[in-house]
Scaffold this active site. Structure first.
Site, PDB file in Angstrom:
ATOM      1  N   ASN A   1       0.848  -1.197   0.000  1.00  0.00           N
ATOM      2  CA  ASN A   1       0.000   0.000   0.000  1.00  0.00           C
ATOM      3  C   ASN A   1       0.881   1.243   0.000  1.00  0.00           C
ATOM      4  O   ASN A   1       2.107   1.144   0.013  1.00  0.00           O
ATOM      5  CB  ASN A   1      -0.977  -0.021   1.184  1.00  0.00           C
ATOM      6  CG  ASN A   1      -0.257   0.025   2.510  1.00  0.00           C
ATOM      7  OD1 ASN A   1       0.363   1.025   2.853  1.00  0.00           O
ATOM      8  ND2 ASN A   1      -0.326  -1.080   3.253  1.00  0.00           N
TER       9      ASN A   1
ATOM     10  N   LYS B   1       8.169 -17.239 -10.345  1.00  0.00           N
ATOM     11  CA  LYS B   1       7.454 -16.064 -10.857  1.00  0.00           C
ATOM     12  C   LYS B   1       6.234 -16.515 -11.662  1.00  0.00           C
ATOM     13  O   LYS B   1       6.352 -17.373 -12.541  1.00  0.00           O
ATOM     14  CB  LYS B   1       8.406 -15.243 -11.739  1.00  0.00           C
ATOM     15  CG  LYS B   1       7.822 -13.942 -12.184  1.00  0.00           C
ATOM     16  CD  LYS B   1       8.789 -13.161 -13.053  1.00  0.00           C
ATOM     17  CE  LYS B   1       8.066 -12.006 -13.690  1.00  0.00           C
ATOM     18  NZ  LYS B   1       8.815 -11.406 -14.780  1.00  0.00           N
TER      19      LYS B   1
ATOM     20  N   PRO C   1      -3.501 -11.277  11.085  1.00  0.00           N
ATOM     21  CA  PRO C   1      -3.909 -10.957  12.464  1.00  0.00           C
ATOM     22  C   PRO C   1      -3.948  -9.436  12.644  1.00  0.00           C
ATOM     23  O   PRO C   1      -3.154  -8.719  12.030  1.00  0.00           O
ATOM     24  CB  PRO C   1      -2.796 -11.573  13.319  1.00  0.00           C
ATOM     25  CG  PRO C   1      -1.640 -11.759  12.396  1.00  0.00           C
ATOM     26  CD  PRO C   1      -2.198 -11.924  11.023  1.00  0.00           C
TER      27      PRO C   1
ATOM     28  N   ILE D   1      -2.880  -6.766  14.684  1.00  0.00           N
ATOM     29  CA  ILE D   1      -1.851  -6.612  15.729  1.00  0.00           C
ATOM     30  C   ILE D   1      -2.371  -5.726  16.859  1.00  0.00           C
ATOM     31  O   ILE D   1      -2.302  -6.070  18.036  1.00  0.00           O
ATOM     32  CB  ILE D   1      -0.561  -6.015  15.117  1.00  0.00           C
ATOM     33  CG1 ILE D   1      -0.084  -6.882  13.948  1.00  0.00           C
ATOM     34  CG2 ILE D   1       0.525  -5.881  16.181  1.00  0.00           C
ATOM     35  CD1 ILE D   1       1.029  -6.274  13.121  1.00  0.00           C
TER      36      ILE D   1
ATOM     37  N   PHE E   1      -4.501   4.084  14.787  1.00  0.00           N
ATOM     38  CA  PHE E   1      -4.793   5.067  13.756  1.00  0.00           C
ATOM     39  C   PHE E   1      -6.000   4.592  12.955  1.00  0.00           C
ATOM     40  O   PHE E   1      -6.219   3.390  12.827  1.00  0.00           O
ATOM     41  CB  PHE E   1      -3.585   5.255  12.827  1.00  0.00           C
ATOM     42  CG  PHE E   1      -2.635   6.311  13.321  1.00  0.00           C
ATOM     43  CD1 PHE E   1      -1.919   6.115  14.494  1.00  0.00           C
ATOM     44  CD2 PHE E   1      -2.467   7.506  12.624  1.00  0.00           C
ATOM     45  CE1 PHE E   1      -1.064   7.088  14.960  1.00  0.00           C
ATOM     46  CE2 PHE E   1      -1.607   8.483  13.087  1.00  0.00           C
ATOM     47  CZ  PHE E   1      -0.899   8.280  14.251  1.00  0.00           C
TER      48      PHE E   1
ATOM     49  N   LYS F   1     -14.380   2.326  15.988  1.00  0.00           N
ATOM     50  CA  LYS F   1     -13.169   1.488  15.958  1.00  0.00           C
ATOM     51  C   LYS F   1     -12.455   1.526  17.300  1.00  0.00           C
ATOM     52  O   LYS F   1     -11.990   0.512  17.799  1.00  0.00           O
ATOM     53  CB  LYS F   1     -12.240   1.987  14.842  1.00  0.00           C
ATOM     54  CG  LYS F   1     -11.125   1.034  14.525  1.00  0.00           C
ATOM     55  CD  LYS F   1     -10.341   1.466  13.301  1.00  0.00           C
ATOM     56  CE  LYS F   1     -11.115   1.326  12.005  1.00  0.00           C
ATOM     57  NZ  LYS F   1     -10.371   1.781  10.848  1.00  0.00           N
TER      58      LYS F   1
HETATM   59  O1  C5P Z   1      -9.165  -1.659  11.407  1.00  0.00           O
HETATM   60  P1  C5P Z   1      -8.144  -0.804  10.716  1.00  0.00           P
HETATM   61  O2  C5P Z   1      -7.176  -1.602   9.860  1.00  0.00           O
HETATM   62  O3  C5P Z   1      -8.706   0.365   9.995  1.00  0.00           O
HETATM   63  O4  C5P Z   1      -7.290  -0.200  11.936  1.00  0.00           O
HETATM   64  C1  C5P Z   1      -6.177   0.595  11.723  1.00  0.00           C
HETATM   65  C2  C5P Z   1      -5.299   0.501  12.930  1.00  0.00           C
HETATM   66  O5  C5P Z   1      -5.045  -0.860  13.264  1.00  0.00           O
HETATM   67  C3  C5P Z   1      -3.919   1.120  12.717  1.00  0.00           C
HETATM   68  O6  C5P Z   1      -3.505   1.634  13.963  1.00  0.00           O
HETATM   69  C4  C5P Z   1      -3.082  -0.074  12.294  1.00  0.00           C
HETATM   70  O7  C5P Z   1      -1.707   0.121  12.602  1.00  0.00           O
HETATM   71  C5  C5P Z   1      -3.678  -1.194  13.095  1.00  0.00           C
HETATM   72  N1  C5P Z   1      -3.636  -2.512  12.446  1.00  0.00           N
HETATM   73  C6  C5P Z   1      -2.845  -3.534  12.976  1.00  0.00           C
HETATM   74  N2  C5P Z   1      -2.858  -4.772  12.396  1.00  0.00           N
HETATM   75  C7  C5P Z   1      -3.609  -5.017  11.312  1.00  0.00           C
HETATM   76  C8  C5P Z   1      -4.414  -4.008  10.761  1.00  0.00           C
HETATM   77  C9  C5P Z   1      -4.416  -2.763  11.346  1.00  0.00           C
HETATM   78  O8  C5P Z   1      -2.139  -3.288  13.955  1.00  0.00           O
HETATM   79  N3  C5P Z   1      -3.592  -6.222  10.769  1.00  0.00           N
END
Ligand code: C5P
Length: 400
Positions: free
Chosen positions: A210, A289, A305, A307, A323, A337
């Site tokens: 991304n 590839k 997962p 995190i 965030f 959220k």
């Molecule tokens: O649910 P969403 O992906 O919008 O949440 C964004 C927040 O969750 C950010 O703080 C991002 O660093 C964290 N995040 C994470 N692990 C993921 C997806 C998002 O820690 N797999």
């Protein structure tokens, strides 16, 4: 203001047009209570005369390495040991190259070799010169040796171009000096931060990624460090230099980021998830590839997962900050959220508009916590990170 009372600052001025601002910086440092001595390189004297700095500081300006009169007043070794902080503002590309290679061909470069005091660079130069890999390599070497680098800012340049390379404004530099000397509101606090994007491999050469640049996460890590925290940064691949005095762990995939965070989180007081973690990863990684011999290629993705949610759901979680990037109904979605993931605070930003967000140097944030909110308007990510760090520190102490 007396935040710098009894502090001795050696202000090194090198030859860039920004050195007219160094006179204002000198005044600001003095107003904050610091005692300042000035050293100028020969090139700096082509822009501003030593007399300006002499009149403002009330002391002779040091310009020569081999001048018996100046050496008699304070020899270069004593001058190097006199300071509590050596601040090079502006720091030109040439000066950075000279100190990176350990040259002692003028008084200021010699002082940098002869001092054990913290040296701070406030770079100022044309954007192309700043972005040149020679300058970036030199900076990296200096940071590895313990130099701090404040700035540069992004914006209009004296040469008429626009981009990174403006010296930070004197007031901002003075504030950073004050933060440096203040014990910090996060002294002894351990902070774990994730930053950047993750890369989820599809085959040996391709990945799902991304647009996150990592700038916001790195700026937050630096601001938390500047408040006195002990910072560990778990970073996805970025084009950014590892910040000094921060333990940086480089990872690539969400799974690696997850493992790294879980290995460190029990030892931290605050966890800030700034990384744009891929929500999904390819279910199978092709070992070779993938050939383009199909009209439609389906990629099966499995969920990664979360995190942040897992950290917040721990038995004795740290103070957790997440965030939220939203395109609409920012406050409503972000607050949902925050509650769903049981976060102590969420920093929401609007993405998808022309300014701010992922690849930009500016951003705006809406901070939400259980019984409060704060709006931080559009500004440079480095300033925004400072304001965010201050708010996190405040709410962290309030919770404890
Ligand atoms: O649910 P969403 O992906 O919008 O949440 C964004 C927040 O969750 C950010 O703080 C991002 O660093 C964290 N995040 C994470 N692990 C993921 C997806 C998002 O820690 N797999």
């Amino acid at each position: 203001m007396s935040g710098l009372a009894n502090k001795k600052i050696l202000l090194g001025v090198t030859g860039g047009i920004a050195c007219y601002k160094s006179a204002v910086l000198l005044r600001a440092l003095q107003s904050a209570g610091a005692e300042v001595r000035v050293v100028m390189t020969p090139a700096a004297q082509a822009f501003v005369t030593p007399l300006t700095f002499q009149a403002l500081s009330g002391h002779p300006v040091y310009t020569e390495l081999l001048d018996p009169a100046q050496e008699a007043a304070m020899d270069h070794i004593s001058l190097a040991r006199w300071a509590d902080l050596v601040m090079i503002a502006p720091a030109t590309a040439d000066f950075m190259a000279r100190v990176a290679t350990g040259q002692a061909n003028d008084l200021l470069a010699t002082l940098c070799l002869a001092t054990e005091t913290q040296i701070v660079l406030a770079p100022a130069m044309n954007r192309q010169m700043w972005l040149n890999s020679a300058t970036q390599d030199n900076l990296q070497r200096l940071i590895q040796r313990g130099y701090l680098c404040w700035g540069p800012d992004d914006g209009a340049q004296a040469c008429g171009e626009t981009g990174p390379g403006r010296m930070l404004e004197p007031e901002a530099l003075c504030q950073l000096v004050e933060n440096y000397f203040s014990p910090g509101t996060l002294q002894g606090v351990k902070v774990l931060i994730t930053a950047g994007a993750t890369r989820e491999p599809i085959d040996p050469v391709r990945y799902v990624g991304n647009r996150s640049s990592g700038k916001m996460g790195y700026a937050v890590a630096e601001s938390m460090r500047d408040l006195g925290a002990e910072v560990t940064l778990v970073s996805g691949p970025t084009a950014l230099t590892s910040p000094s005095k921060i333990t940086t762990i480089q990872v690539e995939t969400a799974a690696e980021m997850y493992s790294s965070v879980m290995a460190h989180v029990d030892n931290c007081d605050i966890f800030i998830a700034v990384a744009a973690v891929a929500d999904y990863r390819p279910n199978h990684i092709a070992s070779n590839k993938i050939k383009k011999n199909k009209e439609i290629l389906a990629l099966e993705l499995v969920k990664n997962p979360d995190i942040l949610a897992e950290v917040a759901a721990k038995n004795d979680p740290p103070f957790t900050v997440g965030f939220a990037a939203e395109t609409d109904q920012v406050e409503q979605y972000a607050d949902e959220k925050r509650r769903r993931k049981q976060l102590d605070m969420i920093a929401a930003n609007r993405v998808g508009s022309r300014v701010g967000g992922f690849e930009s140097d500016q951003n705006a944030l809406l901070l939400l916590w259980q019984d409060g909110r704060e709006e931080l308007p559009m500004m440079e990510k480095s300033y925004l990170a400072q304001r965010l760090a201050e708010r996190i520190a405040k709410q962290f102490h309030a919770r404890n």
